[in-house]
Design an enzyme around this catalytic site. Structure first.
Site, PDB file in Angstrom:
ATOM      1  N   HIS A   3      -0.664   5.460  -8.680  1.00 52.24           N
ATOM      2  CA  HIS A   3      -1.237   5.709  -7.223  1.00 52.24           C
ATOM      3  C   HIS A   3      -0.991   4.516  -6.627  1.00 52.24           C
ATOM      4  CE1 HIS A   3      -1.504   8.121  -3.278  1.00 52.24           C
ATOM      5  NE2 HIS A   3      -2.571   7.334  -3.483  1.00 52.24           N
ATOM      6  N   HIS A 120      -9.321  13.477  -3.800  1.00 53.22           N
ATOM      7  CA  HIS A 120      -8.720  12.058  -2.897  1.00 53.22           C
ATOM      8  C   HIS A 120      -9.667  11.747  -1.682  1.00 53.22           C
ATOM      9  CE1 HIS A 120      -5.744   8.716  -2.627  1.00 53.22           C
ATOM     10  NE2 HIS A 120      -6.821   8.557  -0.612  1.00 53.22           N
ATOM     11  N   ASP A 143      -6.236   8.068   5.729  1.00 51.43           N
ATOM     12  CA  ASP A 143      -5.250   7.626   5.190  1.00 51.43           C
ATOM     13  C   ASP A 143      -4.027   8.296   5.285  1.00 51.43           C
ATOM     14  OD1 ASP A 143      -4.983   9.818   3.115  1.00 51.43           O
ATOM     15  OD2 ASP A 143      -5.695   8.189   1.587  1.00 51.43           O
ATOM     16  N   ARG A 420     -10.203  -8.338   0.608  1.00 50.36           N
ATOM     17  CA  ARG A 420     -10.439  -9.724   1.357  1.00 50.36           C
ATOM     18  C   ARG A 420     -11.110 -10.392   0.066  1.00 50.36           C
ATOM     19  NH1 ARG A 420      -9.041  -6.664   4.959  1.00 50.36           N
ATOM     20  NH2 ARG A 420      -6.620  -7.375   4.792  1.00 50.36           N
ATOM     21  N   ALA A 421     -10.592 -11.783   0.611  1.00 55.50           N
ATOM     22  CA  ALA A 421     -11.599 -13.001  -0.186  1.00 55.50           C
ATOM     23  C   ALA A 421     -12.888 -13.075   0.622  1.00 55.50           C
ATOM     24  CB  ALA A 421     -10.417 -14.076   0.055  1.00 55.50           C
ATOM     25  N   ARG A 451      -0.382 -14.267  13.138  1.00 64.58           N
ATOM     26  CA  ARG A 451      -1.391 -13.201  12.242  1.00 64.58           C
ATOM     27  C   ARG A 451      -2.675 -13.975  12.385  1.00 64.58           C
ATOM     28  NH1 ARG A 451       1.148 -11.628   6.680  1.00 64.58           N
ATOM     29  NH2 ARG A 451      -1.421 -11.258   6.506  1.00 64.58           N
TER      30      ARG A 451
HETATM   31 FE   LIG Z   1      -6.188   6.834  -0.194  1.00 66.75          FE
END
Ligand SMILES: [Fe+2]
Length: 570
Positions: A3, A120, A143, A420-421, A451
Protein backbone atom coordinates in the site's frame (compact mmCIF):
# COMPACT_ATOMS: atom_id res chain seq x y z
CA UNK A 1 2.66 -3.17 3.28
CA UNK A 2 1.66 -3.38 -0.40
CA UNK A 3 0.00 0.00 0.00
CA UNK A 4 1.39 3.50 -0.61
CA UNK A 5 3.82 4.75 2.05
CA UNK A 6 4.75 1.29 3.23
CA UNK A 7 6.57 1.47 6.57
CA UNK A 8 7.53 -0.30 9.79
CA UNK A 9 7.73 0.59 13.46
CA UNK A 10 8.85 -1.30 16.54
CA UNK A 11 7.50 -0.97 20.05
CA UNK A 12 9.24 -2.30 23.11
CA UNK A 13 7.28 -2.53 26.37
CA UNK A 14 4.65 -0.23 24.92
CA UNK A 15 6.99 2.50 23.73
CA UNK A 16 7.60 3.34 20.08
CA UNK A 17 11.38 3.17 19.80
CA UNK A 18 11.92 3.32 16.04
CA UNK A 19 9.76 4.01 12.99
CA UNK A 20 10.57 4.68 9.36
CA UNK A 21 8.89 4.81 5.96
CA UNK A 22 10.38 2.51 3.34
CA UNK A 23 10.78 5.40 0.84
CA UNK A 24 13.52 6.92 3.01
CA UNK A 25 15.56 3.73 2.80
CA UNK A 26 14.96 2.51 -0.76
CA UNK A 27 14.57 6.06 -2.17
CA UNK A 28 11.32 5.30 -4.04
CA UNK A 29 8.78 7.97 -3.17
CA UNK A 30 5.56 6.63 -1.59
CA UNK A 31 6.90 3.07 -2.04
CA UNK A 32 4.02 0.59 -1.97
CA UNK A 33 5.75 -2.79 -1.80
CA UNK A 34 6.86 -4.81 1.21
CA UNK A 35 8.78 -2.71 3.79
CA UNK A 36 11.74 -5.08 4.01
CA UNK A 37 14.40 -2.43 4.72
CA UNK A 38 12.22 -0.71 7.32
CA UNK A 39 11.61 -3.94 9.21
CA UNK A 40 15.34 -4.66 9.17
CA UNK A 41 16.12 -1.13 10.38
CA UNK A 42 13.64 -1.56 13.27
CA UNK A 43 15.24 -4.85 14.30
CA UNK A 44 18.79 -3.49 13.98
CA UNK A 45 17.89 -0.52 16.17
CA UNK A 46 16.86 -2.72 19.10
CA UNK A 47 19.47 -5.39 18.35
CA UNK A 48 16.88 -8.11 17.73
CA UNK A 49 16.26 -10.77 15.13
CA UNK A 50 12.84 -11.45 13.65
CA UNK A 51 12.72 -14.71 15.64
CA UNK A 52 12.80 -12.60 18.85
CA UNK A 53 9.63 -10.70 17.97
CA UNK A 54 6.46 -11.54 19.95
CA UNK A 55 3.78 -9.89 17.85
CA UNK A 56 3.53 -8.57 14.31
CA UNK A 57 0.63 -6.28 13.48
CA UNK A 58 -0.48 -4.92 10.12
CA UNK A 59 -2.80 -1.93 9.72
CA UNK A 60 -4.77 -3.53 6.95
CA UNK A 61 -7.43 -6.22 6.98
CA UNK A 62 -8.76 -7.36 3.64
CA UNK A 63 -11.60 -9.20 5.39
CA UNK A 64 -12.88 -6.03 7.05
CA UNK A 65 -16.13 -4.65 5.62
CA UNK A 66 -16.32 -7.56 3.21
CA UNK A 67 -20.12 -7.43 3.00
CA UNK A 68 -19.96 -3.81 1.81
CA UNK A 69 -17.34 -4.70 -0.81
CA UNK A 70 -19.46 -7.55 -2.15
CA UNK A 71 -22.53 -5.31 -2.18
CA UNK A 72 -20.66 -2.69 -4.22
CA UNK A 73 -19.28 -5.29 -6.65
CA UNK A 74 -22.74 -6.75 -7.24
CA UNK A 75 -24.21 -3.30 -7.86
CA UNK A 76 -21.39 -2.48 -10.30
CA UNK A 77 -21.05 -5.63 -12.45
CA UNK A 78 -18.15 -4.18 -14.48
CA UNK A 79 -16.12 -4.25 -11.30
CA UNK A 80 -16.74 -7.87 -10.33
CA UNK A 81 -13.75 -9.25 -12.23
CA UNK A 82 -11.52 -6.64 -10.65
CA UNK A 83 -12.96 -7.42 -7.26
CA UNK A 84 -12.05 -11.10 -7.70
CA UNK A 85 -8.53 -10.13 -8.84
CA UNK A 86 -8.13 -7.91 -5.81
CA UNK A 87 -9.14 -10.74 -3.48
CA UNK A 88 -6.70 -13.10 -5.20
CA UNK A 89 -3.85 -10.62 -4.87
CA UNK A 90 -4.64 -10.09 -1.21
CA UNK A 91 -4.34 -13.84 -0.63
CA UNK A 92 -0.83 -13.81 -2.13
CA UNK A 93 0.35 -11.04 0.18
CA UNK A 94 -1.27 -12.51 3.27
CA UNK A 95 1.50 -14.94 4.14
CA UNK A 96 3.35 -12.61 6.47
CA UNK A 97 5.57 -15.31 7.94
CA UNK A 98 7.02 -16.23 4.53
CA UNK A 99 7.34 -12.60 3.47
CA UNK A 100 9.31 -11.71 6.59
CA UNK A 101 11.43 -14.86 6.50
CA UNK A 102 12.32 -14.16 2.89
CA UNK A 103 13.07 -10.46 3.43
CA UNK A 104 15.27 -11.13 6.45
CA UNK A 105 16.80 -14.40 5.27
CA UNK A 106 15.39 -16.28 8.26
CA UNK A 107 13.86 -19.71 8.76
CA UNK A 108 10.07 -19.24 8.61
CA UNK A 109 9.58 -22.18 10.99
CA UNK A 110 11.65 -20.45 13.68
CA UNK A 111 9.39 -17.37 13.75
CA UNK A 112 7.20 -17.47 16.84
CA UNK A 113 5.31 -14.19 16.57
CA UNK A 114 1.54 -13.91 16.75
CA UNK A 115 0.04 -12.13 13.78
CA UNK A 116 -2.59 -9.40 14.09
CA UNK A 117 -4.62 -7.64 11.39
CA UNK A 118 -6.32 -4.36 12.11
CA UNK A 119 -8.73 -2.40 9.93
CA UNK A 120 -7.03 0.52 8.17
CA UNK A 121 -8.88 3.41 9.81
CA UNK A 122 -8.82 1.91 13.30
CA UNK A 123 -5.04 1.76 12.85
CA UNK A 124 -5.05 5.44 11.81
CA UNK A 125 -7.03 6.48 14.88
CA UNK A 126 -4.88 4.23 17.08
CA UNK A 127 -1.75 5.90 15.70
CA UNK A 128 -3.06 9.23 16.99
CA UNK A 129 -4.84 8.25 20.20
CA UNK A 130 -2.23 5.94 21.72
CA UNK A 131 0.50 8.51 21.00
CA UNK A 132 -1.53 11.37 22.51
CA UNK A 133 -1.22 12.34 26.17
CA UNK A 134 -4.97 11.81 26.69
CA UNK A 135 -6.98 8.97 28.26
CA UNK A 136 -10.16 10.07 26.53
CA UNK A 137 -10.70 11.76 23.16
CA UNK A 138 -12.86 11.81 20.06
CA UNK A 139 -11.11 9.94 17.25
CA UNK A 140 -11.34 10.85 13.58
CA UNK A 141 -9.72 9.41 10.48
CA UNK A 142 -10.23 10.30 6.84
CA UNK A 143 -8.39 9.65 3.60
CA UNK A 144 -8.94 8.39 0.05
CA UNK A 145 -9.73 4.87 1.13
CA UNK A 146 -8.60 1.99 3.30
CA UNK A 147 -10.31 -1.39 3.68
CA UNK A 148 -13.28 0.08 1.74
CA UNK A 149 -13.79 2.94 4.19
CA UNK A 150 -12.96 6.62 3.68
CA UNK A 151 -13.95 8.13 7.03
CA UNK A 152 -14.21 6.82 10.57
CA UNK A 153 -15.41 8.33 13.83
CA UNK A 154 -14.57 6.74 17.15
CA UNK A 155 -14.78 7.05 20.89
CA UNK A 156 -11.34 6.61 22.43
CA UNK A 157 -11.24 5.88 26.12
CA UNK A 158 -8.64 4.13 28.28
CA UNK A 159 -7.26 1.23 26.28
CA UNK A 160 -10.13 1.09 23.82
CA UNK A 161 -11.24 2.55 20.53
CA UNK A 162 -14.92 2.02 19.78
CA UNK A 163 -16.01 2.79 16.24
CA UNK A 164 -19.01 5.12 16.15
CA UNK A 165 -19.42 5.37 12.41
CA UNK A 166 -17.86 4.64 9.05
CA UNK A 167 -18.36 6.23 5.63
CA UNK A 168 -17.91 3.52 3.01
CA UNK A 169 -16.60 3.82 -0.54
CA UNK A 170 -17.33 5.06 -3.10
CA UNK A 171 -18.12 8.13 -0.94
CA UNK A 172 -14.74 9.61 -0.12
CA UNK A 173 -13.80 13.20 0.57
CA UNK A 174 -10.15 12.25 0.00
CA UNK A 175 -10.89 10.83 -3.44
CA UNK A 176 -13.04 13.88 -4.20
CA UNK A 177 -10.03 16.13 -3.49
CA UNK A 178 -7.75 13.88 -5.53
CA UNK A 179 -10.20 13.96 -8.44
CA UNK A 180 -10.12 17.75 -8.69
CA UNK A 181 -6.31 17.70 -8.30
CA UNK A 182 -6.12 15.31 -11.25
CA UNK A 183 -8.51 17.44 -13.26
CA UNK A 184 -6.32 20.53 -12.86
CA UNK A 185 -3.15 18.62 -13.77
CA UNK A 186 -1.81 17.45 -10.39
CA UNK A 187 -2.08 13.75 -10.99
CA UNK A 188 0.76 12.27 -8.95
CA UNK A 189 0.12 10.48 -5.68
CA UNK A 190 0.45 13.05 -2.89
CA UNK A 191 -0.12 16.16 -5.05
CA UNK A 192 -3.00 17.33 -2.84
CA UNK A 193 -0.62 19.43 -0.71
CA UNK A 194 0.41 21.41 -3.79
CA UNK A 195 -3.21 22.20 -4.65
CA UNK A 196 -3.82 23.29 -1.06
CA UNK A 197 -1.03 25.84 -1.64
CA UNK A 198 -2.59 26.98 -4.93
CA UNK A 199 -6.08 27.44 -3.44
CA UNK A 200 -5.60 30.95 -1.96
CA UNK A 201 -4.82 32.30 -5.45
CA UNK A 202 -8.35 31.39 -6.57
CA UNK A 203 -11.74 32.93 -5.96
CA UNK A 204 -15.27 31.71 -5.41
CA UNK A 205 -16.26 30.74 -8.95
CA UNK A 206 -17.05 27.04 -8.57
CA UNK A 207 -17.94 26.56 -4.88
CA UNK A 208 -21.64 26.22 -5.64
CA UNK A 209 -20.98 23.64 -8.34
CA UNK A 210 -18.74 21.57 -6.09
CA UNK A 211 -21.46 21.63 -3.44
CA UNK A 212 -23.64 19.80 -5.94
CA UNK A 213 -20.93 17.21 -6.57
CA UNK A 214 -20.75 16.29 -2.91
CA UNK A 215 -23.69 16.83 -0.59
CA UNK A 216 -23.88 16.82 3.19
CA UNK A 217 -25.99 14.24 4.98
CA UNK A 218 -26.98 13.79 8.59
CA UNK A 219 -24.68 10.81 8.78
CA UNK A 220 -21.82 12.04 6.61
CA UNK A 221 -21.72 13.09 2.97
CA UNK A 222 -22.55 11.71 -0.47
CA UNK A 223 -20.78 12.07 -3.82
CA UNK A 224 -22.75 12.55 -7.02
CA UNK A 225 -21.24 9.44 -8.61
CA UNK A 226 -22.09 10.51 -12.13
CA UNK A 227 -19.01 12.74 -12.03
CA UNK A 228 -16.62 10.02 -10.87
CA UNK A 229 -15.35 6.81 -12.41
CA UNK A 230 -16.54 3.63 -10.69
CA UNK A 231 -13.95 1.98 -8.45
CA UNK A 232 -11.94 -0.79 -10.04
CA UNK A 233 -9.60 -3.20 -8.33
CA UNK A 234 -7.64 -0.41 -6.79
CA UNK A 235 -9.76 1.54 -4.33
CA UNK A 236 -8.36 4.58 -6.11
CA UNK A 237 -4.69 3.80 -6.79
CA UNK A 238 -2.62 1.29 -8.71
CA UNK A 239 0.52 -0.30 -7.31
CA UNK A 240 3.03 -1.13 -10.04
CA UNK A 241 5.27 -4.21 -9.88
CA UNK A 242 8.24 -2.06 -8.81
CA UNK A 243 6.27 -0.70 -5.83
CA UNK A 244 5.58 2.71 -7.39
CA UNK A 245 2.09 4.15 -7.11
CA UNK A 246 0.02 5.42 -10.01
CA UNK A 247 -3.32 7.15 -9.87
CA UNK A 248 -5.92 6.05 -12.39
CA UNK A 249 -8.18 8.77 -13.75
CA UNK A 250 -10.90 9.43 -11.19
CA UNK A 251 -13.19 11.83 -13.06
CA UNK A 252 -15.84 10.92 -15.65
CA UNK A 253 -16.82 12.59 -18.93
CA UNK A 254 -19.52 14.46 -17.09
CA UNK A 255 -16.88 16.38 -15.13
CA UNK A 256 -15.34 17.45 -18.45
CA UNK A 257 -18.77 18.60 -19.65
CA UNK A 258 -19.09 20.68 -16.50
CA UNK A 259 -15.65 22.32 -16.33
CA UNK A 260 -14.23 21.91 -19.87
CA UNK A 261 -11.10 19.98 -20.82
CA UNK A 262 -8.81 18.98 -17.96
CA UNK A 263 -5.43 20.68 -17.69
CA UNK A 264 -2.40 18.57 -18.62
CA UNK A 265 0.50 18.77 -16.14
CA UNK A 266 2.82 20.68 -18.52
CA UNK A 267 0.24 23.36 -19.37
CA UNK A 268 0.10 26.81 -17.89
CA UNK A 269 -1.99 27.33 -14.76
CA UNK A 270 -4.93 29.59 -15.52
CA UNK A 271 -7.47 31.30 -13.31
CA UNK A 272 -9.79 28.30 -13.80
CA UNK A 273 -7.30 25.96 -12.10
CA UNK A 274 -6.80 28.43 -9.25
CA UNK A 275 -10.55 28.79 -8.83
CA UNK A 276 -11.08 25.02 -8.84
CA UNK A 277 -8.29 24.66 -6.26
CA UNK A 278 -10.03 27.30 -4.15
CA UNK A 279 -13.38 25.55 -4.51
CA UNK A 280 -12.12 22.07 -3.64
CA UNK A 281 -10.29 23.33 -0.54
CA UNK A 282 -13.38 25.30 0.47
CA UNK A 283 -15.78 22.38 0.00
CA UNK A 284 -13.34 20.01 1.71
CA UNK A 285 -13.32 22.27 4.76
CA UNK A 286 -17.13 22.51 4.83
CA UNK A 287 -17.44 18.72 4.81
CA UNK A 288 -14.64 18.29 7.34
CA UNK A 289 -16.23 20.69 9.84
CA UNK A 290 -19.65 19.10 9.26
CA UNK A 291 -18.19 15.68 10.09
CA UNK A 292 -16.31 16.95 13.15
CA UNK A 293 -19.44 18.65 14.47
CA UNK A 294 -21.33 15.39 14.03
CA UNK A 295 -18.57 13.54 15.85
CA UNK A 296 -18.71 16.03 18.71
CA UNK A 297 -22.47 15.59 19.01
CA UNK A 298 -22.02 11.85 19.30
CA UNK A 299 -19.06 12.01 21.65
CA UNK A 300 -18.65 15.43 23.27
CA UNK A 301 -15.01 16.01 24.10
CA UNK A 302 -12.60 18.91 24.14
CA UNK A 303 -9.90 16.67 22.72
CA UNK A 304 -9.67 15.43 19.16
CA UNK A 305 -7.14 12.86 17.92
CA UNK A 306 -6.83 12.60 14.19
CA UNK A 307 -5.01 10.78 11.39
CA UNK A 308 -5.50 9.64 7.78
CA UNK A 309 -3.99 11.29 4.71
CA UNK A 310 -6.57 14.11 4.76
CA UNK A 311 -5.40 15.05 8.27
CA UNK A 312 -2.30 16.45 6.54
CA UNK A 313 -4.55 19.26 5.27
CA UNK A 314 -2.97 21.82 7.56
CA UNK A 315 -5.16 24.68 6.29
CA UNK A 316 -8.33 22.88 7.42
CA UNK A 317 -6.62 21.83 10.68
CA UNK A 318 -5.78 25.47 11.45
CA UNK A 319 -9.44 26.50 11.16
CA UNK A 320 -11.08 23.71 13.12
CA UNK A 321 -10.84 25.55 16.45
CA UNK A 322 -13.11 28.29 15.09
CA UNK A 323 -15.46 25.98 13.21
CA UNK A 324 -15.97 23.08 15.64
CA UNK A 325 -16.32 22.72 19.43
CA UNK A 326 -12.94 20.96 19.78
CA UNK A 327 -10.28 22.87 21.72
CA UNK A 328 -7.24 20.61 21.45
CA UNK A 329 -5.94 18.40 18.66
CA UNK A 330 -3.34 15.71 18.61
CA UNK A 331 -2.53 14.82 15.01
CA UNK A 332 -0.17 12.01 14.21
CA UNK A 333 2.94 13.46 12.48
CA UNK A 334 2.78 10.51 10.06
CA UNK A 335 -0.94 11.07 9.47
CA UNK A 336 -0.73 9.33 6.09
CA UNK A 337 -0.50 5.60 5.61
CA UNK A 338 3.06 5.23 6.90
CA UNK A 339 1.52 5.99 10.31
CA UNK A 340 -0.48 2.75 10.21
CA UNK A 341 2.57 0.81 11.44
CA UNK A 342 2.57 2.63 14.77
CA UNK A 343 -1.21 2.43 15.07
CA UNK A 344 -1.35 -1.31 14.43
CA UNK A 345 1.47 -1.99 16.91
CA UNK A 346 0.08 0.17 19.73
CA UNK A 347 -3.46 -1.13 19.22
CA UNK A 348 -2.19 -4.68 19.59
CA UNK A 349 -0.35 -3.77 22.76
CA UNK A 350 -3.21 -1.90 24.44
CA UNK A 351 -6.49 -3.18 23.02
CA UNK A 352 -5.55 -6.81 22.26
CA UNK A 353 -2.98 -7.56 24.96
CA UNK A 354 -4.62 -5.14 27.42
CA UNK A 355 -1.33 -3.63 28.52
CA UNK A 356 -1.45 -0.28 30.33
CA UNK A 357 -0.83 3.01 28.55
CA UNK A 358 2.44 4.64 29.52
CA UNK A 359 3.60 6.19 26.28
CA UNK A 360 2.98 9.62 24.78
CA UNK A 361 4.90 10.69 21.70
CA UNK A 362 7.30 13.46 22.76
CA UNK A 363 8.65 14.29 19.33
CA UNK A 364 8.83 12.88 15.82
CA UNK A 365 12.51 11.90 15.88
CA UNK A 366 12.05 8.14 15.63
CA UNK A 367 14.24 7.36 12.60
CA UNK A 368 17.85 6.60 11.75
CA UNK A 369 20.80 8.29 13.44
CA UNK A 370 24.47 8.27 12.50
CA UNK A 371 27.55 8.55 14.71
CA UNK A 372 30.11 11.32 14.26
CA UNK A 373 32.67 8.80 13.04
CA UNK A 374 30.24 7.46 10.44
CA UNK A 375 29.51 11.03 9.27
CA UNK A 376 33.21 11.86 9.13
CA UNK A 377 33.93 8.73 7.09
CA UNK A 378 31.28 9.86 4.57
CA UNK A 379 32.81 13.35 4.44
CA UNK A 380 36.29 11.96 3.84
CA UNK A 381 35.04 9.89 0.95
CA UNK A 382 33.56 12.93 -0.75
CA UNK A 383 35.58 15.84 -2.08
CA UNK A 384 34.58 18.47 0.47
CA UNK A 385 36.50 20.50 3.00
CA UNK A 386 35.07 20.45 6.48
CA UNK A 387 35.86 21.40 10.04
CA UNK A 388 34.64 20.03 13.34
CA UNK A 389 33.15 22.48 15.83
CA UNK A 390 31.95 22.33 19.40
CA UNK A 391 28.23 22.84 19.95
CA UNK A 392 28.23 26.59 20.67
CA UNK A 393 30.57 27.68 17.84
CA UNK A 394 28.59 25.45 15.46
CA UNK A 395 25.31 27.12 16.41
CA UNK A 396 26.89 30.59 16.20
CA UNK A 397 28.41 29.93 12.77
CA UNK A 398 25.23 28.46 11.30
CA UNK A 399 23.01 31.21 12.76
CA UNK A 400 25.41 33.83 11.39
CA UNK A 401 25.36 32.32 7.91
CA UNK A 402 21.54 32.06 7.88
CA UNK A 403 21.32 35.67 9.09
CA UNK A 404 23.59 36.77 6.26
CA UNK A 405 21.25 35.19 3.68
CA UNK A 406 22.96 31.85 3.08
CA UNK A 407 21.03 28.61 2.53
CA UNK A 408 22.12 25.93 4.98
CA UNK A 409 21.65 22.16 4.96
CA UNK A 410 21.01 21.01 8.53
CA UNK A 411 21.49 17.28 9.18
CA UNK A 412 21.35 16.36 12.87
CA UNK A 413 20.27 13.53 15.16
CA UNK A 414 17.49 11.10 14.37
CA UNK A 415 15.43 11.40 11.20
CA UNK A 416 11.85 12.61 11.50
CA UNK A 417 8.87 10.23 11.37
CA UNK A 418 6.25 11.52 8.94
CA UNK A 419 6.43 13.62 5.79
CA UNK A 420 7.67 16.88 7.34
CA UNK A 421 11.27 17.85 8.02
CA UNK A 422 11.22 19.20 11.57
CA UNK A 423 14.73 20.42 12.17
CA UNK A 424 16.82 17.26 11.79
CA UNK A 425 16.76 16.78 7.99
CA UNK A 426 16.04 20.38 7.01
CA UNK A 427 17.27 23.15 4.76
CA UNK A 428 17.23 26.43 6.68
CA UNK A 429 17.15 30.04 5.53
CA UNK A 430 16.29 33.59 6.63
CA UNK A 431 12.47 33.98 6.75
CA UNK A 432 12.55 37.75 6.35
CA UNK A 433 14.44 38.26 3.07
CA UNK A 434 12.09 39.21 0.22
CA UNK A 435 13.91 37.16 -2.43
CA UNK A 436 14.50 34.03 -0.31
CA UNK A 437 11.60 32.04 -1.77
CA UNK A 438 12.90 32.60 -5.31
CA UNK A 439 16.48 31.87 -4.24
CA UNK A 440 15.46 28.52 -2.72
CA UNK A 441 13.40 27.58 -5.73
CA UNK A 442 16.04 28.56 -8.26
CA UNK A 443 18.97 27.02 -6.43
CA UNK A 444 17.58 23.93 -4.73
CA UNK A 445 13.95 23.00 -4.61
CA UNK A 446 12.60 23.85 -8.12
CA UNK A 447 9.08 23.77 -6.74
CA UNK A 448 5.96 25.32 -8.23
CA UNK A 449 5.98 29.11 -7.84
CA UNK A 450 2.82 29.13 -5.72
CA UNK A 451 3.97 26.80 -2.95
CA UNK A 452 4.86 28.51 0.31
CA UNK A 453 7.83 27.76 2.56
CA UNK A 454 7.27 27.07 6.24
CA UNK A 455 8.47 28.80 9.41
CA UNK A 456 9.84 27.13 12.56
CA UNK A 457 9.17 29.35 15.57
CA UNK A 458 10.05 29.10 19.26
CA UNK A 459 6.79 27.94 20.81
CA UNK A 460 6.61 30.58 23.54
CA UNK A 461 6.85 33.34 20.90
CA UNK A 462 4.07 31.95 18.68
CA UNK A 463 1.29 34.31 19.73
CA UNK A 464 3.44 37.37 19.00
CA UNK A 465 3.64 36.33 15.36
CA UNK A 466 0.52 34.23 14.72
CA UNK A 467 -3.16 34.83 15.41
CA UNK A 468 -3.59 31.44 17.05
CA UNK A 469 -1.62 29.92 19.91
CA UNK A 470 -2.54 26.23 19.70
CA UNK A 471 0.87 24.59 19.23
CA UNK A 472 1.84 22.89 15.98
CA UNK A 473 4.90 20.75 16.75
CA UNK A 474 4.54 18.61 13.61
CA UNK A 475 3.85 21.43 11.14
CA UNK A 476 0.22 20.40 10.72
CA UNK A 477 -1.63 23.68 11.25
CA UNK A 478 -1.77 26.84 9.14
CA UNK A 479 -2.51 30.09 10.98
CA UNK A 480 -2.74 33.74 9.99
CA UNK A 481 0.39 35.78 10.56
CA UNK A 482 -0.27 38.96 12.52
CA UNK A 483 -0.45 42.01 10.20
CA UNK A 484 2.45 43.80 11.89
CA UNK A 485 4.73 40.75 11.46
CA UNK A 486 4.04 39.91 7.82
CA UNK A 487 6.87 42.00 6.38
CA UNK A 488 9.34 40.51 8.86
CA UNK A 489 8.29 37.01 7.78
CA UNK A 490 7.85 37.78 4.08
CA UNK A 491 9.61 34.61 2.83
CA UNK A 492 7.20 32.37 4.77
CA UNK A 493 4.07 34.53 4.47
CA UNK A 494 1.73 32.92 1.94
CA UNK A 495 -0.46 34.98 -0.40
CA UNK A 496 -3.35 34.76 2.11
CA UNK A 497 -1.06 35.94 4.95
CA UNK A 498 -0.78 32.54 6.55
CA UNK A 499 2.08 30.26 7.52
CA UNK A 500 2.26 26.48 8.07
CA UNK A 501 4.27 26.75 11.22
CA UNK A 502 6.30 24.33 13.30
CA UNK A 503 6.37 25.32 16.96
CA UNK A 504 9.61 24.28 18.64
CA UNK A 505 10.03 23.52 22.32
CA UNK A 506 13.43 23.00 23.86
CA UNK A 507 12.45 19.59 25.34
CA UNK A 508 11.54 18.35 21.86
CA UNK A 509 14.72 19.35 20.06
CA UNK A 510 17.30 21.26 22.16
CA UNK A 511 19.82 21.73 19.34
CA UNK A 512 17.29 23.11 16.87
CA UNK A 513 15.73 25.30 19.56
CA UNK A 514 19.13 26.73 20.47
CA UNK A 515 19.92 27.38 16.82
CA UNK A 516 16.71 29.40 16.38
CA UNK A 517 17.57 31.28 19.56
CA UNK A 518 21.07 32.04 18.24
CA UNK A 519 19.44 33.32 15.03
CA UNK A 520 17.12 35.48 17.12
CA UNK A 521 20.09 37.06 18.94
CA UNK A 522 21.45 38.17 15.57
CA UNK A 523 18.24 39.26 13.85
CA UNK A 524 15.56 39.74 16.50
CA UNK A 525 13.48 36.99 14.83
CA UNK A 526 12.68 33.80 16.78
CA UNK A 527 11.87 32.13 13.45
CA UNK A 528 13.77 30.35 10.68
CA UNK A 529 12.55 29.18 7.29
CA UNK A 530 12.51 25.37 7.32
CA UNK A 531 12.13 23.25 4.20
CA UNK A 532 12.85 19.56 3.77
CA UNK A 533 16.38 18.39 2.98
CA UNK A 534 15.88 16.94 -0.51
CA UNK A 535 15.67 17.80 -4.18
CA UNK A 536 12.82 16.02 -5.97
CA UNK A 537 13.41 12.83 -3.99
CA UNK A 538 12.43 11.42 -0.59
CA UNK A 539 13.96 13.43 2.28
CA UNK A 540 17.63 12.48 2.80
CA UNK A 541 18.25 9.79 5.38
CA UNK A 542 22.00 9.03 5.40
CA UNK A 543 25.06 11.33 5.55
CA UNK A 544 25.96 10.23 2.00
CA UNK A 545 22.55 11.34 0.68
CA UNK A 546 22.86 14.68 2.48
CA UNK A 547 26.37 15.29 1.07
CA UNK A 548 25.20 14.24 -2.40
CA UNK A 549 22.22 16.65 -2.25
CA UNK A 550 24.58 19.39 -1.01
CA UNK A 551 26.84 18.77 -4.04
CA UNK A 552 24.01 18.66 -6.57
CA UNK A 553 22.33 21.84 -5.44
CA UNK A 554 23.52 25.37 -4.81
CA UNK A 555 23.30 25.17 -1.03
CA UNK A 556 25.88 27.44 0.62
CA UNK A 557 26.72 25.44 3.70
CA UNK A 558 26.12 22.03 5.23
CA UNK A 559 26.02 21.47 8.98
CA UNK A 560 26.13 17.71 9.39
CA UNK A 561 26.54 16.52 12.96
CA UNK A 562 29.36 18.60 14.44
CA UNK A 563 30.91 19.21 10.99
CA UNK A 564 30.60 22.33 8.93
CA UNK A 565 31.07 21.74 5.25
CA UNK A 566 31.75 24.33 2.60
CA UNK A 567 32.01 23.81 -1.11
CA UNK A 568 35.76 24.49 -1.62
CA UNK A 569 37.28 21.50 -3.41
CA UNK A 570 40.45 20.18 -1.72
FE1 LIG B 1 -5.08 5.77 5.02
Amino acid sequence: MFHADSSAAIIQDGEVVFAVAEERLNRVKHYAGFPALSVKACLDFVGAKIKDIDHVAVGQDSDANLARKVQYAVANPSGILNFIRMRQRKQVVRDLRSLLAQALVADAKALRFREHRLEHHIAHIASAYYCSPWQKAAGFSYDGSGDFVSTMMARCEGNHIDVLDRVFLPDSIGSFYTTICEFIGYNQYGDEGKVMGLAPYGKDTYCQQLRKLVGLKNDGFKLDLRYFKPLGSTEGMQVMTDGRVRLPRHFSKRMVELFGNPREPHMEITQREMDLAYAIQHRFEEIFFHLLNQLHERFPSEELVMAGGCALNSVANGKLFECTPFSHTWIQPAAGDEGLAIGAALHTYHAVLNQPRRYAMKNSYLGSEFSDSRIEAALKKSRVSYRKLEREPLLESVAERIASGDVVGWFQGRMEWGPRALGNRSILAHPGLPNMKDVLNARIKQREWFRPFAPSILEHRQSEYFEHDHPSPFMLHVYKIRPEKRAQLCAVNHVDNTGRLQTVRREENPLYYDLIQAFERKTGLPVVLNTSFNENEPIVCTPEEAIDCFHRTRMDLLAIGPYLVSKCVN
